[in-house]
Design a protein around this motif. Structure first.
Motif, mmCIF file in Angstrom:
data_model
loop_
_atom_site.group_PDB
_atom_site.id
_atom_site.type_symbol
_atom_site.label_atom_id
_atom_site.label_comp_id
_atom_site.label_asym_id
_atom_site.label_seq_id
_atom_site.Cartn_x
_atom_site.Cartn_y
_atom_site.Cartn_z
ATOM 1 N N PHE A 76 0.845 -1.183 0.000
ATOM 2 C CA PHE A 76 0.000 0.000 0.000
ATOM 3 C C PHE A 76 0.881 1.234 0.000
ATOM 4 O O PHE A 76 1.912 1.278 0.673
ATOM 5 N N LYS A 77 0.473 2.237 -0.756
ATOM 6 C CA LYS A 77 1.160 3.520 -0.726
ATOM 7 C C LYS A 77 0.876 4.181 0.617
ATOM 8 O O LYS A 77 -0.155 3.929 1.247
ATOM 9 N N VAL A 78 1.802 5.025 1.052
ATOM 10 C CA VAL A 78 1.557 5.792 2.272
ATOM 11 C C VAL A 78 0.490 6.822 1.931
ATOM 12 O O VAL A 78 0.642 7.622 1.006
ATOM 13 N N ASP A 79 -0.613 6.731 2.633
ATOM 14 C CA ASP A 79 -1.753 7.587 2.355
ATOM 15 C C ASP A 79 -2.489 7.819 3.674
ATOM 16 O O ASP A 79 -2.879 6.848 4.327
ATOM 17 N N PRO A 80 -2.695 9.059 4.058
ATOM 18 C CA PRO A 80 -3.357 9.316 5.337
ATOM 19 C C PRO A 80 -4.796 8.786 5.393
ATOM 20 O O PRO A 80 -5.343 8.608 6.481
ATOM 21 N N ARG A 81 -5.393 8.490 4.251
ATOM 22 C CA ARG A 81 -6.754 7.937 4.234
ATOM 23 C C ARG A 81 -6.774 6.449 4.579
ATOM 24 O O ARG A 81 -7.823 5.897 4.879
ATOM 25 N N LEU A 82 -5.598 5.797 4.522
ATOM 26 C CA LEU A 82 -5.518 4.373 4.830
ATOM 27 C C LEU A 82 -5.201 4.179 6.308
ATOM 28 O O LEU A 82 -4.481 4.977 6.901
ATOM 29 N N PRO A 83 -5.707 3.102 6.886
ATOM 30 C CA PRO A 83 -5.389 2.848 8.302
ATOM 31 C C PRO A 83 -3.900 2.550 8.468
ATOM 32 O O PRO A 83 -3.253 2.035 7.546
ATOM 33 N N PRO A 84 -3.343 2.861 9.628
ATOM 34 C CA PRO A 84 -1.925 2.583 9.875
ATOM 35 C C PRO A 84 -1.558 1.115 9.627
ATOM 36 O O PRO A 84 -0.446 0.813 9.218
ATOM 37 N N ARG A 85 -2.487 0.192 9.845
ATOM 38 C CA ARG A 85 -2.250 -1.244 9.629
ATOM 39 C C ARG A 85 -1.804 -1.548 8.204
ATOM 40 O O ARG A 85 -1.067 -2.510 7.960
ATOM 41 N N SER A 86 -2.214 -0.724 7.251
ATOM 42 C CA SER A 86 -1.875 -0.971 5.848
ATOM 43 C C SER A 86 -0.367 -0.979 5.615
ATOM 44 O O SER A 86 0.101 -1.598 4.662
ATOM 45 N N ARG A 87 0.395 -0.341 6.458
ATOM 46 C CA ARG A 87 1.852 -0.292 6.300
ATOM 47 C C ARG A 87 2.521 -1.607 6.696
ATOM 48 O O ARG A 87 3.695 -1.816 6.396
ATOM 49 N N ASP A 88 1.779 -2.476 7.372
ATOM 50 C CA ASP A 88 2.349 -3.734 7.867
ATOM 51 C C ASP A 88 2.086 -4.929 6.964
ATOM 52 O O ASP A 88 2.579 -6.024 7.239
ATOM 53 N N ILE A 89 1.266 -4.747 5.921
ATOM 54 C CA ILE A 89 0.897 -5.890 5.086
ATOM 55 C C ILE A 89 1.324 -5.694 3.640
ATOM 56 O O ILE A 89 1.525 -4.581 3.163
ATOM 57 N N ARG A 90 1.470 -6.809 2.955
ATOM 58 C CA ARG A 90 1.860 -6.846 1.545
ATOM 59 C C ARG A 90 0.813 -7.676 0.811
ATOM 60 O O ARG A 90 0.246 -8.618 1.363
#
Length: 187
Positions: A131-145
């Motif tokens: 996931f791209k870094v995007d403030p609209r996405l939950p922080p959890r999105s940075r931990d998954i592929r």
């Protein structure tokens, strides 16, 4: 002696029931023709399709909470005029693959790898993306592929999407490929 026999029989029955529960059962959608045969350790269930999909399955390990896979089918009437070898040839071209990468990258993903995906006489395409870094996405999105597989047939597109923890993604990638290979696209 009878008591020992009962304990052995009860133990055997329990082991049989547990092993049957651990075995994944194949599922099929009769209307579309999509079927899935989960790899060992995965359980499949039917999900309601979301338009334009007409069939959708979830495949997860028991410990998966917000990770695991979905396999879906979307009809593509424009494919009906093509043979499977023509579709395979199209999906193998750098031009088609670049369109697939750009389409995924234009949304909320950054494609980090891609390659051809062969399944029997079908040619597909696999992409791994974060996931791209995007403030609209939950922080959890940075931990998954995410792992995406696209296979086209004259009837339409079968998509497999799996998500896993970045930290253990390398270990699960083979499982995710097995989930995709266990999907039988409508023909």
């Amino acid at each position: 002696m009878l008591q020992t026999a009962h304990r052995l029989a009860a133990g055997l029955l329990a082991a049989t029931l547990l092993s049957a529960a651990a075995m994944a059962a194949p599922l099929s959608d009769m209307a579309s023709g999509l079927s899935v045969n989960p790899p060992a350790g995965y359980i499949a269930s039917v999900l309601p399709p979301t338009a334009p999909q007409t069939a959708r399955f979830q495949l997860k390990r028991a410990e998966d909470r917000d990770t695991g896979c979905q396999v879906a089918f979307t009809p593509a009437p424009q494919n009906a005029q093509l043979s499977q070898p023509q579709i395979n040839q199209m999906l193998a071209t750098p031009a088609w693959q670049e369109i697939a990468r750009k389409t995924l990258s234009s949304t909320i993903y950054e494609v980090i790898s891609s390659e051809r995906f062969d399944q029997g006489d079908l040619t597909g395409f696999v992409m791994v993306a974060d996931f791209k870094v995007d403030p609209r996405l939950p922080p959890r999105s940075r931990d998954i592929r995410s792992f995406f597989v696209i296979i086209e047939t004259p009837k339409g597109r079968t998509s497999t999407v799996c998500v896993g923890e970045k930290a253990s993604f390398g270990a699960r990638q083979a499982e995710f490929a097995a989930v995709a290979r266990g999907a039988t696209p409508p023909r």
